[in-house]
Design a protein around this motif. Structure first.
Motif, PDB file in Angstrom:
ATOM      1  N   LYS A 117       0.806  -1.218   0.000  1.00 32.79           N
ATOM      2  CA  LYS A 117       0.000   0.000   0.000  1.00 32.79           C
ATOM      3  C   LYS A 117       0.845   1.275   0.000  1.00 32.79           C
ATOM      4  O   LYS A 117       0.510   2.264  -0.679  1.00 32.79           O
ATOM      5  N   ALA A 118       1.932   1.295   0.776  1.00 34.29           N
ATOM      6  CA  ALA A 118       2.755   2.504   0.842  1.00 34.29           C
ATOM      7  C   ALA A 118       3.325   2.858  -0.526  1.00 34.29           C
ATOM      8  O   ALA A 118       3.393   4.035  -0.898  1.00 34.29           O
ATOM      9  N   GLN A 120       1.955   1.986  -3.411  1.00 35.63           N
ATOM     10  CA  GLN A 120       0.827   2.414  -4.239  1.00 35.63           C
ATOM     11  C   GLN A 120       0.465   3.870  -3.952  1.00 35.63           C
ATOM     12  O   GLN A 120       0.184   4.648  -4.875  1.00 35.63           O
ATOM     13  N   ASP A 121       0.465   4.248  -2.677  1.00 31.02           N
ATOM     14  CA  ASP A 121       0.125   5.621  -2.299  1.00 31.02           C
ATOM     15  C   ASP A 121       1.108   6.618  -2.915  1.00 31.02           C
ATOM     16  O   ASP A 121       0.708   7.671  -3.437  1.00 31.02           O
ATOM     17  N   ARG A 122       2.404   6.289  -2.871  1.00 30.61           N
ATOM     18  CA  ARG A 122       3.410   7.178  -3.454  1.00 30.61           C
ATOM     19  C   ARG A 122       3.257   7.246  -4.973  1.00 30.61           C
ATOM     20  O   ARG A 122       3.378   8.323  -5.570  1.00 30.61           O
ATOM     21  N   ARG A 124       0.538   6.828  -6.712  1.00 31.55           N
ATOM     22  CA  ARG A 124      -0.646   7.628  -7.027  1.00 31.55           C
ATOM     23  C   ARG A 124      -0.316   9.125  -6.969  1.00 31.55           C
ATOM     24  O   ARG A 124      -0.715   9.904  -7.840  1.00 31.55           O
ATOM     25  N   GLU A 125       0.436   9.529  -5.937  1.00 37.62           N
ATOM     26  CA  GLU A 125       0.812  10.937  -5.793  1.00 37.62           C
ATOM     27  C   GLU A 125       1.634  11.406  -6.989  1.00 37.62           C
ATOM     28  O   GLU A 125       1.413  12.504  -7.528  1.00 37.62           O
ATOM     29  N   GLN A 128      -0.511  11.648 -10.156  1.00 37.49           N
ATOM     30  CA  GLN A 128      -1.356  12.842 -10.091  1.00 37.49           C
ATOM     31  C   GLN A 128      -0.538  14.093 -10.389  1.00 37.49           C
ATOM     32  O   GLN A 128      -1.027  15.017 -11.052  1.00 37.49           O
ATOM     33  N   LEU A 139      -4.989  -2.281  -5.200  1.00 35.07           N
ATOM     34  CA  LEU A 139      -4.175  -2.934  -4.174  1.00 35.07           C
ATOM     35  C   LEU A 139      -4.611  -4.384  -4.097  1.00 35.07           C
ATOM     36  O   LEU A 139      -5.726  -4.682  -3.666  1.00 35.07           O
ATOM     37  N   ARG A 218      -0.319  -3.918   3.967  1.00 34.74           N
ATOM     38  CA  ARG A 218      -0.975  -2.642   4.281  1.00 34.74           C
ATOM     39  C   ARG A 218      -0.176  -1.864   5.302  1.00 34.74           C
ATOM     40  O   ARG A 218      -0.410  -0.710   5.510  1.00 34.74           O
TER      41      ARG A 218
END
Length: 218
Positions: A117-118, A120-122, A124-125, A128, A139, A218
């Motif tokens: 998840k970490a 994936q979050d980066r 996505r940022e 964007q 995920l 996660r």
């Protein structure tokens, strides 16, 4: 912290062009693929401490035991994929999001699966930040693909399974291509093309990738 897209000397057009020239000399021929690598600022997909090495032709760590593949491998795998002109592509292993961003410039839609998840979050940022709008992130366990969105014209795997999962081959459209590193101690980059119920494998070159793992972190 994500490095800025512009501003520091290492991100200059000249620096990226030197990398593109090295890729040409290494045998990459698809000009659309080379243009995508020139356009996407690789340094923003790395932590600031490593950003100065972004335009070296080398793999670099992104945390959690994962790496950002060397530009040659990104270009080679993308070139093999784009030879079949896929419109809908499944990427297994979003990682930093760099390969995702390259694919988004070449395909109509990219579906990308990541198990950490970490990361994936980066990713996505960063996507964007580049205003990338034709990517869907999920995920999940990458070995299972994304059956709800299948079939895919192309599938690209950015970590090495011991053998290709049947679940992935089943999600490949007729006429589609899968590009993946396969193996454990000795790995081979392969392409698998589908013709009806038949799958044709071609060995490309030896490679070294992190292993494809199951489960979600996660």
């Amino acid at each position: 912290m994500v490095p800025a897209i512009d501003g520091i000397g290492m991100t200059s057009r000249r620096t990226r062009m030197r990398l593109i020239q090295r890729l040409r000399e290494a045998g990459i021929r698809d000009e659309q693929v080379l243009a995508a690598l020139e356009e996407v600022p690789r340094h923003i997909f790395l932590d600031e401490a490593l950003a100065h090495r972004a335009y070296e032709d080398t793999a670099l760590p992104i945390g959690y035991g994962q790496t950002l593949s060397q530009p040659y491998i990104v270009a080679r795998m993308t070139e093999l994929l784009m030879a079949h002109k896929p419109e809908r592509v499944l990427e297994l292993g979003t990682g930093s999001g760099y390969q995702t961003a390259i694919l988004a410039r070449l395909c109509d839609m990219v579906f990308s699966v990541e198990r950490i998840k970490a990361l994936q979050d980066r990713a996505r940022e960063r996507l964007q930040l580049l205003k990338t709008r034709n990517v869907m992130l999920r995920l999940a366990d990458g070995g299972m693909g994304w059956p709800e969105r299948a079939p895919f014209d192309g599938i690209i795997v950015t970590a090495a399974p011991k053998v290709l999962p049947d679940e992935l081959l089943a999600q490949l459209a007729d006429g589609g291509v899968l590009v993946a590193p396969v193996g454990e101690t000795q790995q081979m980059l392969v392409t698998v093309t589908r013709e009806g119920d038949s799958f044709h494998t071609r060995e490309i070159e030896p490679v070294r990738f992190v292993p494809l793992l199951g489960g979600v972190v996660r």
